[in-house]
Motif scaffolding. Structure first.
Motif, PDB file in Angstrom:
ATOM      1  N   GLU A 152       0.937  -1.311  -0.039  1.00 42.61           N
ATOM      2  CA  GLU A 152       0.124  -0.137   0.051  1.00 42.61           C
ATOM      3  C   GLU A 152       0.909   1.092   0.290  1.00 42.61           C
ATOM      4  OE1 GLU A 152      -3.135   0.133   2.859  1.00 42.61           O
ATOM      5  OE2 GLU A 152      -3.613  -1.725   2.645  1.00 42.61           O
ATOM      6  N   ILE A 153       2.042   1.155   0.766  1.00 41.08           N
ATOM      7  CA  ILE A 153       2.776   2.388   0.884  1.00 41.08           C
ATOM      8  C   ILE A 153       3.582   2.548  -0.541  1.00 41.08           C
ATOM      9  CG2 ILE A 153       4.870   3.217   1.810  1.00 41.08           C
ATOM     10  CD1 ILE A 153       4.031   1.977   4.584  1.00 41.08           C
ATOM     11  N   ARG A 154       3.896   1.505  -1.154  1.00 41.64           N
ATOM     12  CA  ARG A 154       4.535   1.381  -2.457  1.00 41.64           C
ATOM     13  C   ARG A 154       3.657   2.163  -3.525  1.00 41.64           C
ATOM     14  NH1 ARG A 154       9.396  -1.134  -2.940  1.00 41.64           N
ATOM     15  NH2 ARG A 154       9.809  -2.773  -1.593  1.00 41.64           N
ATOM     16  N   ALA A 155       2.297   1.784  -3.358  1.00 43.82           N
ATOM     17  CA  ALA A 155       1.492   2.302  -4.316  1.00 43.82           C
ATOM     18  C   ALA A 155       1.067   3.680  -4.003  1.00 43.82           C
ATOM     19  CB  ALA A 155       0.117   1.442  -4.343  1.00 43.82           C
ATOM     20  N   GLN A 156       0.955   4.004  -2.856  1.00 44.32           N
ATOM     21  CA  GLN A 156       0.471   5.568  -2.548  1.00 44.32           C
ATOM     22  C   GLN A 156       1.907   6.415  -2.779  1.00 44.32           C
ATOM     23  OE1 GLN A 156      -1.769   5.903   0.830  1.00 44.32           O
ATOM     24  NE2 GLN A 156      -1.017   7.958   1.172  1.00 44.32           N
ATOM     25  N   TYR A 157       3.091   6.003  -2.571  1.00 47.66           N
ATOM     26  CA  TYR A 157       4.247   6.768  -2.360  1.00 47.66           C
ATOM     27  C   TYR A 157       4.866   6.819  -3.582  1.00 47.66           C
ATOM     28  CZ  TYR A 157       2.749   8.498   2.194  1.00 47.66           C
ATOM     29  OH  TYR A 157       2.043   8.915   3.384  1.00 47.66           O
ATOM     30  N   GLY A 158       4.758   5.719  -4.538  1.00 45.95           N
ATOM     31  CA  GLY A 158       5.781   5.630  -5.625  1.00 45.95           C
ATOM     32  C   GLY A 158       5.359   5.802  -6.821  1.00 45.95           C
ATOM     33  N   LYS A 159       5.887   6.361  -7.866  1.00 43.06           N
ATOM     34  CA  LYS A 159       5.559   6.428  -9.240  1.00 43.06           C
ATOM     35  C   LYS A 159       4.669   5.238  -9.705  1.00 43.06           C
ATOM     36  CE  LYS A 159       8.474  10.094 -10.451  1.00 43.06           C
ATOM     37  NZ  LYS A 159       9.834  10.633 -11.178  1.00 43.06           N
ATOM     38  N   LYS A 160       3.401   5.201 -10.206  1.00 45.62           N
ATOM     39  CA  LYS A 160       2.942   3.948 -10.533  1.00 45.62           C
ATOM     40  C   LYS A 160       3.073   3.086  -9.943  1.00 45.62           C
ATOM     41  CE  LYS A 160       3.753   5.599 -15.317  1.00 45.62           C
ATOM     42  NZ  LYS A 160       4.301   5.345 -16.751  1.00 45.62           N
ATOM     43  N   GLY A 161       3.004   2.829  -8.388  1.00 47.80           N
ATOM     44  CA  GLY A 161       3.282   1.981  -7.602  1.00 47.80           C
ATOM     45  C   GLY A 161       4.640   1.585  -7.456  1.00 47.80           C
ATOM     46  N   ILE A 162       5.671   2.044  -7.890  1.00 50.15           N
ATOM     47  CA  ILE A 162       6.888   1.581  -7.855  1.00 50.15           C
ATOM     48  C   ILE A 162       7.577   2.217  -6.944  1.00 50.15           C
ATOM     49  CG2 ILE A 162       9.008   1.153  -8.975  1.00 50.15           C
ATOM     50  CD1 ILE A 162       7.232   0.752 -11.568  1.00 50.15           C
ATOM     51  N   LEU A 163       8.056   1.945  -5.929  1.00 48.62           N
ATOM     52  CA  LEU A 163       9.109   2.566  -4.886  1.00 48.62           C
ATOM     53  C   LEU A 163      10.069   1.562  -4.484  1.00 48.62           C
ATOM     54  CD1 LEU A 163       9.097   4.998  -3.074  1.00 48.62           C
ATOM     55  CD2 LEU A 163       7.872   3.969  -1.338  1.00 48.62           C
ATOM     56  N   SER A 164      11.461   1.803  -4.628  1.00 46.91           N
ATOM     57  CA  SER A 164      12.424   0.969  -4.389  1.00 46.91           C
ATOM     58  C   SER A 164      12.434   0.673  -2.910  1.00 46.91           C
ATOM     59  CB  SER A 164      13.873   1.598  -4.554  1.00 46.91           C
ATOM     60  OG  SER A 164      14.116   2.666  -3.644  1.00 46.91           O
ATOM     61  N   ASP A 165      13.261  -0.531  -2.545  1.00 50.63           N
ATOM     62  CA  ASP A 165      13.419  -0.845  -1.258  1.00 50.63           C
ATOM     63  C   ASP A 165      13.966   0.025  -0.470  1.00 50.63           C
ATOM     64  OD1 ASP A 165      12.188  -3.263  -1.659  1.00 50.63           O
ATOM     65  OD2 ASP A 165      14.009  -4.607  -1.736  1.00 50.63           O
ATOM     66  N   TYR A 166      14.813   0.875  -0.763  1.00 50.44           N
ATOM     67  CA  TYR A 166      15.719   1.747  -0.388  1.00 50.44           C
ATOM     68  C   TYR A 166      14.791   3.033   0.163  1.00 50.44           C
ATOM     69  CZ  TYR A 166      18.797   5.784   0.730  1.00 50.44           C
ATOM     70  OH  TYR A 166      19.401   6.763   1.495  1.00 50.44           O
ATOM     71  N   ALA A 167      13.781   3.278  -0.817  1.00 46.52           N
ATOM     72  CA  ALA A 167      13.229   4.519  -0.403  1.00 46.52           C
ATOM     73  C   ALA A 167      11.821   4.050   0.377  1.00 46.52           C
ATOM     74  CB  ALA A 167      12.158   4.728  -2.005  1.00 46.52           C
ATOM     75  N   LEU A 168      11.590   2.983   0.261  1.00 45.35           N
ATOM     76  CA  LEU A 168      10.380   2.463   1.219  1.00 45.35           C
ATOM     77  C   LEU A 168      11.072   2.495   2.502  1.00 45.35           C
ATOM     78  CD1 LEU A 168       7.804   1.217   1.970  1.00 45.35           C
ATOM     79  CD2 LEU A 168       8.464  -1.087   1.364  1.00 45.35           C
ATOM     80  N   ALA A 169      12.346   1.862   2.694  1.00 45.47           N
ATOM     81  CA  ALA A 169      12.849   1.892   4.276  1.00 45.47           C
ATOM     82  C   ALA A 169      13.120   3.147   4.544  1.00 45.47           C
ATOM     83  CB  ALA A 169      14.343   1.039   3.925  1.00 45.47           C
ATOM     84  N   LYS A 170      13.561   4.213   4.038  1.00 46.35           N
ATOM     85  CA  LYS A 170      13.682   5.467   4.202  1.00 46.35           C
ATOM     86  C   LYS A 170      12.465   6.051   4.717  1.00 46.35           C
ATOM     87  CE  LYS A 170      16.098   9.488   2.859  1.00 46.35           C
ATOM     88  NZ  LYS A 170      17.052  10.201   1.986  1.00 46.35           N
ATOM     89  N   LEU A 171      11.257   5.729   4.149  1.00 42.35           N
ATOM     90  CA  LEU A 171       9.968   6.159   4.726  1.00 42.35           C
ATOM     91  C   LEU A 171       9.658   5.584   5.760  1.00 42.35           C
ATOM     92  CD1 LEU A 171       7.544   6.337   1.649  1.00 42.35           C
ATOM     93  CD2 LEU A 171       8.143   8.154   3.039  1.00 42.35           C
ATOM     94  N   LEU A 172       9.948   4.267   6.168  1.00 36.74           N
ATOM     95  CA  LEU A 172       9.511   3.692   7.597  1.00 36.74           C
ATOM     96  C   LEU A 172      10.456   3.907   8.534  1.00 36.74           C
ATOM     97  CD1 LEU A 172       8.463   0.536   5.861  1.00 36.74           C
ATOM     98  CD2 LEU A 172       6.764   2.334   6.620  1.00 36.74           C
ATOM     99  N   GLY A 173      11.710   4.499   8.207  1.00 33.54           N
ATOM    100  CA  GLY A 173      12.681   4.715   9.234  1.00 33.54           C
ATOM    101  C   GLY A 173      13.503   3.553   9.594  1.00 33.54           C
ATOM    102  N   ILE A 174      13.688   2.493   8.565  1.00 31.48           N
ATOM    103  CA  ILE A 174      14.447   1.148   8.780  1.00 31.48           C
ATOM    104  C   ILE A 174      15.372   1.012   7.840  1.00 31.48           C
ATOM    105  CG2 ILE A 174      12.179   0.230  10.140  1.00 31.48           C
ATOM    106  CD1 ILE A 174      11.616  -1.390   7.735  1.00 31.48           C
ATOM    107  N   THR A 175      16.313  -0.038   7.925  1.00 32.92           N
ATOM    108  CA  THR A 175      17.171  -0.531   6.996  1.00 32.92           C
ATOM    109  C   THR A 175      16.489  -1.114   5.576  1.00 32.92           C
ATOM    110  OG1 THR A 175      17.877  -2.257   7.734  1.00 32.92           O
ATOM    111  CG2 THR A 175      18.630  -0.589   8.715  1.00 32.92           C
ATOM    112  N   ALA A 176      17.346  -0.833   4.498  1.00 30.87           N
ATOM    113  CA  ALA A 176      16.924  -1.390   3.097  1.00 30.87           C
ATOM    114  C   ALA A 176      16.831  -3.138   3.500  1.00 30.87           C
ATOM    115  CB  ALA A 176      17.809  -1.134   1.892  1.00 30.87           C
ATOM    116  N   SER A 177      18.058  -3.465   4.334  1.00 27.20           N
ATOM    117  CA  SER A 177      18.154  -4.788   4.624  1.00 27.20           C
ATOM    118  C   SER A 177      16.829  -5.678   5.343  1.00 27.20           C
ATOM    119  CB  SER A 177      19.318  -5.240   5.132  1.00 27.20           C
ATOM    120  OG  SER A 177      19.403  -4.585   6.436  1.00 27.20           O
ATOM    121  N   ALA A 178      16.301  -4.471   6.189  1.00 27.88           N
ATOM    122  CA  ALA A 178      15.222  -5.001   7.058  1.00 27.88           C
ATOM    123  C   ALA A 178      14.048  -5.157   5.977  1.00 27.88           C
ATOM    124  CB  ALA A 178      14.711  -4.108   7.905  1.00 27.88           C
TER     125      ALA A 178
END
Length: 86
Positions: free
Chosen positions: A10-36
């Motif tokens: 849902e976050i990828r869909a809402q915050y990414g272009k055409k529902g695409i949001l990299s793992d790094y960008a998602l992690a940054k939004l959530l305040g966690i690491t990309a490895s998480a």
């Protein structure tokens, strides 16, 4: 009830272009690491932590209690405990 993967989608869909949001960008939004994010995506980790659940609630404008209950249900090892959270 929703799972960590559902919330991430849902976050990828809402915050990414055409529902695409990299793992790094998602992690940054959530305040966690990309490895998480990678661990969750590949099933190596059961559910996001409560602190991440709070952030998910903020980003998706959801009731934090609902998000935390979903995450607790996802983490529950016993079916009866999972059913209680649900």
């Amino acid at each position: 009830m929703k799972t960590s993967k559902d919330f991430a989608r849902e976050i990828r869909a809402q915050y990414g272009k055409k529902g695409i949001l990299s793992d790094y960008a998602l992690a940054k939004l959530l305040g966690i690491t990309a490895s998480a994010i990678s661990e969750h995506k590949h099933g190596h980790s059961k559910a996001f932590r409560d602190e991440t659940g709070q952030r998910i609630a903020e980003l998706l404008d959801l009731d934090p209690a609902y998000v935390l209950a979903c995450l607790a249900a996802e983490r529950a090892k016993r079916p009866d405990v999972r059913a209680t959270w649900q």
